[in-house]
Design a protein around this motif. Structure first.
Motif, PDB file in Angstrom:
ATOM      1  N   PRO A 124       0.802  -1.230   0.000  1.00  0.00           N
ATOM      2  CA  PRO A 124       0.000   0.000   0.000  1.00  0.00           C
ATOM      3  C   PRO A 124       0.832   1.276   0.000  1.00  0.00           C
ATOM      4  CG  PRO A 124      -0.827  -1.580   1.617  1.00  0.00           C
ATOM      5  CD  PRO A 124       0.486  -2.099   1.144  1.00  0.00           C
ATOM      6  N   GLN A 158       1.399   3.756  -3.225  1.00  0.00           N
ATOM      7  CA  GLN A 158       0.949   5.145  -3.140  1.00  0.00           C
ATOM      8  C   GLN A 158       2.066   6.121  -3.473  1.00  0.00           C
ATOM      9  OE1 GLN A 158       0.274   6.633   0.775  1.00  0.00           O
ATOM     10  NE2 GLN A 158      -1.244   8.143   0.131  1.00  0.00           N
ATOM     11  N   GLU A 176       3.050  14.413   5.055  1.00  0.00           N
ATOM     12  CA  GLU A 176       1.879  13.812   5.696  1.00  0.00           C
ATOM     13  C   GLU A 176       1.461  14.609   6.934  1.00  0.00           C
ATOM     14  OE1 GLU A 176       0.239  11.297   4.504  1.00  0.00           O
ATOM     15  OE2 GLU A 176       1.608  10.379   3.048  1.00  0.00           O
ATOM     16  N   THR A 180      -2.614  13.906   7.310  1.00  0.00           N
ATOM     17  CA  THR A 180      -2.973  12.528   6.953  1.00  0.00           C
ATOM     18  C   THR A 180      -2.100  11.485   7.630  1.00  0.00           C
ATOM     19  OG1 THR A 180      -1.557  12.708   4.987  1.00  0.00           O
ATOM     20  CG2 THR A 180      -3.898  13.216   4.722  1.00  0.00           C
ATOM     21  N   GLN A 202      -1.852  10.866  10.808  1.00  0.00           N
ATOM     22  CA  GLN A 202      -2.610  10.197  11.871  1.00  0.00           C
ATOM     23  C   GLN A 202      -3.514   9.103  11.308  1.00  0.00           C
ATOM     24  OE1 GLN A 202      -4.776  13.324  13.766  1.00  0.00           O
ATOM     25  NE2 GLN A 202      -5.412  14.262  11.842  1.00  0.00           N
ATOM     26  N   TYR A 203      -4.064   9.313  10.108  1.00  0.00           N
ATOM     27  CA  TYR A 203      -4.878   8.268   9.489  1.00  0.00           C
ATOM     28  C   TYR A 203      -3.999   7.114   9.000  1.00  0.00           C
ATOM     29  CZ  TYR A 203      -8.131  12.163   9.470  1.00  0.00           C
ATOM     30  OH  TYR A 203      -8.916  13.229   9.844  1.00  0.00           O
ATOM     31  N   LEU A 204      -2.802   7.434   8.557  1.00  0.00           N
ATOM     32  CA  LEU A 204      -1.887   6.385   8.122  1.00  0.00           C
ATOM     33  C   LEU A 204      -1.438   5.529   9.299  1.00  0.00           C
ATOM     34  CD1 LEU A 204      -0.504   5.395   5.512  1.00  0.00           C
ATOM     35  CD2 LEU A 204       1.434   6.864   6.074  1.00  0.00           C
ATOM     36  N   ALA A 262      -3.215   5.080  11.943  1.00  0.00           N
ATOM     37  CA  ALA A 262      -4.381   4.335  12.434  1.00  0.00           C
ATOM     38  C   ALA A 262      -4.760   3.158  11.552  1.00  0.00           C
ATOM     39  CB  ALA A 262      -5.580   5.286  12.550  1.00  0.00           C
ATOM     40  N   ALA A 263      -4.149   3.068  10.365  1.00  0.00           N
ATOM     41  CA  ALA A 263      -4.448   1.961   9.464  1.00  0.00           C
ATOM     42  C   ALA A 263      -3.761   0.682   9.953  1.00  0.00           C
ATOM     43  CB  ALA A 263      -3.995   2.307   8.043  1.00  0.00           C
ATOM     44  N   ASP A 264      -4.063  -0.413   9.274  1.00  0.00           N
ATOM     45  CA  ASP A 264      -3.495  -1.713   9.639  1.00  0.00           C
ATOM     46  C   ASP A 264      -2.091  -1.846   9.046  1.00  0.00           C
ATOM     47  OD1 ASP A 264      -3.213  -4.214  10.659  1.00  0.00           O
ATOM     48  OD2 ASP A 264      -4.446  -5.224   9.155  1.00  0.00           O
ATOM     49  N   LEU A 265      -1.226  -0.928   9.464  1.00  0.00           N
ATOM     50  CA  LEU A 265       0.160  -0.898   8.997  1.00  0.00           C
ATOM     51  C   LEU A 265       1.073  -0.660  10.186  1.00  0.00           C
ATOM     52  CD1 LEU A 265      -0.186   1.389   5.823  1.00  0.00           C
ATOM     53  CD2 LEU A 265       0.212  -1.077   5.826  1.00  0.00           C
ATOM     54  N   ILE A 316       5.452   1.414   7.021  1.00  0.00           N
ATOM     55  CA  ILE A 316       5.301   2.804   6.575  1.00  0.00           C
ATOM     56  C   ILE A 316       6.644   3.390   6.201  1.00  0.00           C
ATOM     57  CG2 ILE A 316       4.612   5.113   7.299  1.00  0.00           C
ATOM     58  CD1 ILE A 316       2.497   3.810   9.080  1.00  0.00           C
TER      59      ILE A 316
END
Length: 598
Positions: free
Chosen positions: A4, A8, A96, A101, A103-105, A107-110, A115
């Motif tokens: 992912p 991206q 980021e 964004t 914080q959303y990254l 919070a994802a399943d990563l 990352i």
């Protein structure tokens, strides 16, 4: 695992127009460089001379051309990787953060490892694509310049290892920084300091790619020596990259949470920090001067101002004293000169005529470059930094007019630099006066004084260009690149324009004085025109006046354009102090007979 984030980054990198622009610029530079070396080949081979005047053709010119071009190309590729990797990679995390964004990254399943590693591979891939622009030239011409398979493999290894280490260091700086500009400049600063330390300690060889590739050149490469050097180099660069990558992965979440929690927290005023002045009628100017300061990096703002002033004063005094003592070696040794200075026996010291002028000129030019660089960095982030901190909209909602917003930032930043400029000027002028007395010529003092005035004017010019770029740019890093390009390239262009203008003014004045001499019957050899032409500083003064006029005009143009941009595109204009916008009125169409048919 890396799908992912890596996908991206590759997708966003392919959509950025600046990536394609950089590749086109670099490709054009390579083509121009190839044409230049080909012209040198024609001259070296005597092809042009043999066709026009006759003569023998040099049979070794082709190999000399290919060897020289490939050597320069390899060195250029390595320098490109060292400079471009932090510029492309340091914004991976800070972008980021600025867009909100990260914080959303997180919070994802990563995981943090996925990352950071995905960001590293995606950004370094963009640098590798930029470097591949030179591959066709390297393949077609390298075979004639001694390029072999072993050298190609070694070149790939010494390119990937620094790119990995610098990319990891840039990601670590991006994790610790809030803005891309701070991350990039921090990597460059730490890299320059590390280079000086390794050079002083004599440990620079494993980090020098040219030293590693040295055994691979020629028809009979030393594979054993090359393998040993390559192993040590990859180990050194890889250790730095692995350490930085591990720290970035470990500290990503904790540092970002700390930055979010510390946003807006009041800071304690320590006893060693200078107290801020009272708030004036110009709040933007006061804020830029007393709160933000002139420090280009956020880390340097923690250093008290008196420490910076003491450092500038001590460095200028040491450099100026070194210039004088080094030029006293013609009449006395260094130890004897220092002894005479300590005992205040200045009458026994002597300096050869004209020995100090060039050194004080170079010292003034170095001070000019550093001062304009610091002011340019600060002004390039004056507006974009407010946008990234999400405080620019609050400023636009205040009743402050646009001229006060833009000009207040410029005056505040330049005002914050005045104490440091004074800390440089006092020892520089003192030692230049002393050097003028020892040299029996006022040239060192006059050049130092002239360069001080040019420094102040150049700071205003680069600062105005930085504000113009900051108003129009979306990020601080892009604004900084535009400021460096417009500030320094534009300054050289203004100097190039000032030379012919000064020549025209000089010629007009000379012809006018010559006509006055002819009208009054003076001797042309002793008249006013002759005295004016023999004045060696007349043309220099004319050039300085033309340059001052060009700088003042450019400063006004940058500021007015930035004010109009803010007034038209970023706020509602309903104040009297807003800049007047001049628009072209369409001419009224004349009525035709067909418009009103009977």
């Amino acid at each position: 695992m890396l799908g992912p984030v890596l996908a991206q980054e590759l997708l966003l990198g392919s959509r950025r127009s600046r990536q394609h622009l950089f590749r086109r610029i670099y490709t054009g530079w390579l083509a121009a460089q190839l044409l230049f070396f080909y012209f040198l080949y024609l001259v070296n081979a005597n092809v042009i001379g043999s066709r026009i005047f006759g003569g023998a053709i040099n049979p070794y010119a082709a190999s000399d051309f290919a060897t020289s071009f490939v050597g320069k190309l390899v060195y250029q590729q390595l320098l490109l990787l060292l400079l471009a990797t932090p510029a492309f990679t340091a914004g991976a995390i800070t972008d980021e953060k600025a867009s909100g964004t990260l914080q959303y990254l997180l919070a994802a399943d990563l995981t943090s490892w996925e990352i950071v590693l995905g960001k590293l591979l995606g950004r370094t891939a963009q640098v590798a694509v930029l470097a591949l622009a030179a591959l066709p030239l390297l393949c077609f011409i390298g075979i004639f310049g001694g390029l072999n398979l072993i050298l190609v493999i070694a070149l790939l290894a010494v390119s990937v290892a620094p790119m990995f280490a610098l990319g990891a260091a840039s990601l670590l700086a991006s994790v610790w920084s809030r803005q891309t500009r701070d991350a990039v400049l921090g990597v460059y600063f730490v890299g320059a300091v590390a280079y000086l330390v390794l050079w002083c300690l004599g440990w620079l060889a494993p980090f020098d790619p040219l030293y590693v590739l040295e055994p691979a050149w020629g028809e009979n490469p030393d594979v054993k020596d090359l393998a040993g050097r390559l192993f040590v180099s990859v180990l050194a660069w890889g250790s730095i990259g692995a350490l930085c990558l591990g720290l970035a992965t470990w500290r990503l979440r904790s540092v970002y949470l700390k930055q979010l929690e510390g946003e807006g927290r009041p800071k304690k005023l320590r006893w060693w920090r200078a107290r801020r002045g009272a708030i004036s009628d110009e709040p933007v100017r006061w804020k830029e001067r007393h709160v933000e300061g002139v420090a280009p990096l956020a880390v340097l703002r923690r250093v008290p101002r008196w420490v910076g002033l003491a450092f500038v004063f001590a460095a200028t005094s040491l450099a100026s004293l070194t210039i004088i003592v080094a030029n006293l070696q013609g009449s006395a040794g260094v130890s004897e000169a220092l002894a005479l200075i300590i005992n205040l026996k200045f009458s026994q010291l002597s300096v050869p005529p004209g020995a100090l002028s060039d050194y004080f000129v170079w010292q003034g030019l170095v001070a000019l470059f550093l001062a304009t660089l610091v002011v340019g960095v600060r002004c390039s982030g004056a507006v974009t930094g407010e946008r990234e901190r999400q405080t620019w909209e609050a400023l636009l909602m205040t009743p402050l007019p646009s001229p006060q917003l833009i000009r207040g930032k410029l005056r505040g930043i330049i005002g914050a630099s005045y104490p440091y400029l004074l800390a440089y000027a006092v020892p520089a002028l003192f030692f230049s006066i002393w050097g003028s007395l020892l040299q029996a010529s006022p040239a060192p003092f006059l050049w130092t004084l002239l360069l001080l005035g040019v420094t102040w004017l150049a700071m205003a010019f680069v600062g105005a260009a930085g504000l113009w770029c900051s108003v129009r740019s979306k990020s601080s890093w892009r604004s900084l690149l535009g400021t460096v390009l417009i500030g320094y390239v534009g300054g050289f262009m203004l100097y190039g324009v000032a030379l012919p203008v000064a020549g025209i003014v000089y010629g007009v004045v000379y012809l006018t004085l010559l006509l006055v001499d002819l009208a009054m019957g003076h001797n042309p050899n002793t008249g006013l025109a002759s005295l004016f032409s023999r004045a060696g500083g007349a043309y220099v003064v004319a050039t300085c006046l033309a340059l001052i006029g060009g700088f003042l005009l450019a400063i006004k143009l940058f500021l007015v354009t930035a004010q109009q941009y803010v007034a038209l595109r970023e706020r509602v204009r309903h104040w009297k102090e807003e800049p007047r916008i001049y628009t072209r009125r369409r001419p009224r169409r004349q009525p035709l007979a067909s418009d009103n048919p009977k």
